[in-house]
Design an enzyme around this catalytic site. Structure first.
Site, PDB file in Angstrom:
ATOM      1  N   LYS A  51      47.642  40.482  48.775  1.00  0.00           N
ATOM      2  CA  LYS A  51      47.499  41.825  49.354  1.00  0.00           C
ATOM      3  C   LYS A  51      47.416  41.760  50.881  1.00  0.00           C
ATOM      4  O   LYS A  51      48.057  42.553  51.575  1.00  0.00           O
ATOM      5  CB  LYS A  51      46.259  42.515  48.749  1.00  0.00           C
ATOM      6  CG  LYS A  51      46.450  42.817  47.262  1.00  0.00           C
ATOM      7  CD  LYS A  51      45.173  43.198  46.542  1.00  0.00           C
ATOM      8  CE  LYS A  51      45.435  43.231  45.035  1.00  0.00           C
ATOM      9  NZ  LYS A  51      44.238  43.599  44.258  1.00  0.00           N
ATOM     10  N   GLN A  95      37.923  43.818  44.496  1.00  0.00           N
ATOM     11  CA  GLN A  95      38.729  43.026  43.576  1.00  0.00           C
ATOM     12  C   GLN A  95      37.986  42.788  42.260  1.00  0.00           C
ATOM     13  O   GLN A  95      36.853  42.330  42.265  1.00  0.00           O
ATOM     14  CB  GLN A  95      39.092  41.677  44.229  1.00  0.00           C
ATOM     15  CG  GLN A  95      39.994  40.804  43.382  1.00  0.00           C
ATOM     16  CD  GLN A  95      41.367  41.418  43.150  1.00  0.00           C
ATOM     17  OE1 GLN A  95      42.012  41.891  44.074  1.00  0.00           O
ATOM     18  NE2 GLN A  95      41.808  41.445  41.900  1.00  0.00           N
ATOM     19  N   ASP A 118      43.071  51.946  44.685  1.00  0.00           N
ATOM     20  CA  ASP A 118      43.353  51.361  43.369  1.00  0.00           C
ATOM     21  C   ASP A 118      43.492  52.451  42.302  1.00  0.00           C
ATOM     22  O   ASP A 118      43.971  52.178  41.199  1.00  0.00           O
ATOM     23  CB  ASP A 118      42.219  50.397  42.952  1.00  0.00           C
ATOM     24  CG  ASP A 118      42.599  48.925  43.110  1.00  0.00           C
ATOM     25  OD1 ASP A 118      43.817  48.642  43.170  1.00  0.00           O
ATOM     26  OD2 ASP A 118      41.694  48.079  43.166  1.00  0.00           O
TER      27      ASP A 118
HETATM   28  C1  BQF Z   1      53.938  37.462  40.433  1.00  0.00           C
HETATM   29  C2  BQF Z   1      45.580  41.330  38.313  1.00  0.00           C
HETATM   30  C3  BQF Z   1      44.731  40.935  36.088  1.00  0.00           C
HETATM   31  C4  BQF Z   1      43.444  41.285  36.493  1.00  0.00           C
HETATM   32  C5  BQF Z   1      43.206  41.681  37.778  1.00  0.00           C
HETATM   33  C6  BQF Z   1      52.617  38.671  42.153  1.00  0.00           C
HETATM   34  C7  BQF Z   1      50.331  39.286  41.741  1.00  0.00           C
HETATM   35  C8  BQF Z   1      50.384  38.645  40.515  1.00  0.00           C
HETATM   36  C9  BQF Z   1      51.559  38.038  40.102  1.00  0.00           C
HETATM   37  C10 BQF Z   1      49.088  39.980  42.160  1.00  0.00           C
HETATM   38  C11 BQF Z   1      46.629  41.355  39.315  1.00  0.00           C
HETATM   39  C12 BQF Z   1      48.028  40.960  38.978  1.00  0.00           C
HETATM   40  C13 BQF Z   1      46.310  41.694  40.623  1.00  0.00           C
HETATM   41  C14 BQF Z   1      52.669  38.055  40.923  1.00  0.00           C
HETATM   42  C15 BQF Z   1      47.314  41.651  41.743  1.00  0.00           C
HETATM   43  C16 BQF Z   1      49.000  41.342  40.060  1.00  0.00           C
HETATM   44  O1  BQF Z   1      54.813  37.084  41.231  1.00  0.00           O
HETATM   45  O2  BQF Z   1      54.130  37.441  39.209  1.00  0.00           O
HETATM   46  C17 BQF Z   1      51.451  39.305  42.562  1.00  0.00           C
HETATM   47  O3  BQF Z   1      48.594  39.693  43.235  1.00  0.00           O
HETATM   48  N1  BQF Z   1      48.510  40.960  41.356  1.00  0.00           N
HETATM   49  C18 BQF Z   1      44.976  42.072  40.920  1.00  0.00           C
HETATM   50  O4  BQF Z   1      44.641  42.396  42.054  1.00  0.00           O
HETATM   51  O5  BQF Z   1      44.034  42.074  39.962  1.00  0.00           O
HETATM   52  C19 BQF Z   1      44.271  41.698  38.687  1.00  0.00           C
HETATM   53  C20 BQF Z   1      45.795  40.960  36.981  1.00  0.00           C
END
Ligand code: BQF
Length: 289
Positions: A51, A95, A118
């Site tokens: 992010k 987060q 969010d």
């Molecule tokens: C990729 C998330 C579960 C629980 C809380 C790119 C992200 C992930 C994968 C990423 C996720 C999942 C995020 C890829 C943010 C997605 O290339 O496949 C980016 O940063 N995510 C989160 O903030 O909290 C989570 C999944």
């Protein structure tokens, strides 16, 4: 056809940067995202890094607030109150997941809905459900953006959502049944108590897999020509990688690929679009201030 989430994320990042450059030129309010990271969960740390990196690429300002997992709920709520007050911050996220001793619902409800990029606050959820202007939750917003940019037909289609979480499955079912594009689907929401998930999935023109079980959706659960959106981001052990793990979706990609008309890969599918959607919300928050 493979839906290139990573490529689309890069395209939209460029579009956002152009907008921010124009805002800067006229002396306007540069979007500023703050992120609170509690503890040292490696997945959470990597999401927050993604992010912050996106902010840098799009010309946004960002602030990362890191706290030890020993932080009390009270202290965290104080940080949220400060961010609510801080005129400089347009939007912020806490987060997830949070340590056991902190009530995630309490934290979510402490965020000013105007800064809730969010889209998890009940005010934003309620507005979304009624089709009012709101911050949409990042993953559903990212998926809706993918469907729209790839011009995927949704009207009258049967959509099956697997998983009923507050942040993906449930909002996805609401958004796709709305009178809009993308939308106008007939939606089935399935979950752990669904009698026969396989036969429900087989009816899907659009299948959204968001259950968090690696390779759960096999080829025999997918109708020929279906659009398959894989929301799963599961870490599985892989000693051949230097990280020691690799990412696997909820869909058995290799077997399902041949049956699908469109499919999202993991990684580089929905994940990057989740981050992109958060940034679209942050720009929206900055503009509304
Ligand atoms: C990729 C998330 C579960 C629980 C809380 C790119 C992200 C992930 C994968 C990423 C996720 C999942 C995020 C890829 C943010 C997605 O290339 O496949 C980016 O940063 N995510 C989160 O903030 O909290 C989570 C999944």
């Amino acid at each position: 056809m493979i839906i290139d989430g990573k490529g689309l994320a890069e395209t939209i990042k460029g579009e956002l940067k152009l907008e921010v450059d124009a805002i800067r030129e006229r002396g306007g309010n540069i979007p500023h995202l703050a992120a609170v990271l509690v503890g040292d969960n490696p997945a959470s740390a990597s999401y927050v890094r993604n992010k912050v990196r996106f902010c840098e690429g799009a010309g946004f300002e960002s602030t990362l607030i890191r706290k030890d997992s020993s932080i009390t709920e009270e202290e965290l709520l104080e940080i949220i109150a400060d961010l609510n007050e801080n005129e400089d911050v347009d939007g912020f996220i806490v987060q997830l997941p949070l340590p056991e001793h902190i009530d995630e619902d309490k934290v979510t409800m402490a965020i000013d809905p105007r800064k809730d990029v969010d889209g998890f606050h009940p005010v934003n959820f309620g507005k979304m459900a009624q089709g009012l202007d709101a911050f949409l939750p990042a993953t559903p917003y990212g998926i809706m953006t993918m469907l729209q940019r790839y011009e995927i037909e949704t009207s009258g289609k049967h959509c099956v959502v697997v998983g009923r979480s507050n942040i993906v499955g449930t909002p996805m079912s609401i958004l796709l049944s709305r009178k809009a594009y993308p939308g106008n689907c007939t939606v089935t929401l399935t979950h752990s108590r669904t009698k026969d998930i396989a036969s429900e999935c087989l009816r899907a023109d659009i299948l959204i897999a968001a259950i968090g079980i690696p390779n759960f959706i096999s080829a025999d659960m997918v109708k020929e020509g279906a659009v398959v959106i894989d929301v799963g981001i599961n870490r599985v052990e892989d000693d051949s990688r230097k990280s020691g793990y690799r990412l696997v979706g909820d869909v058995d990609y290799d077997s399902v690929y041949g049956k699908s008309s469109y499919i999202t890969p993991v990684p580089k599918g929905v994940g990057p679009m989740t981050v992109t959607a958060l940034m679209m919300n942050t720009l929206k928050a900055a503009k509304q201030k």
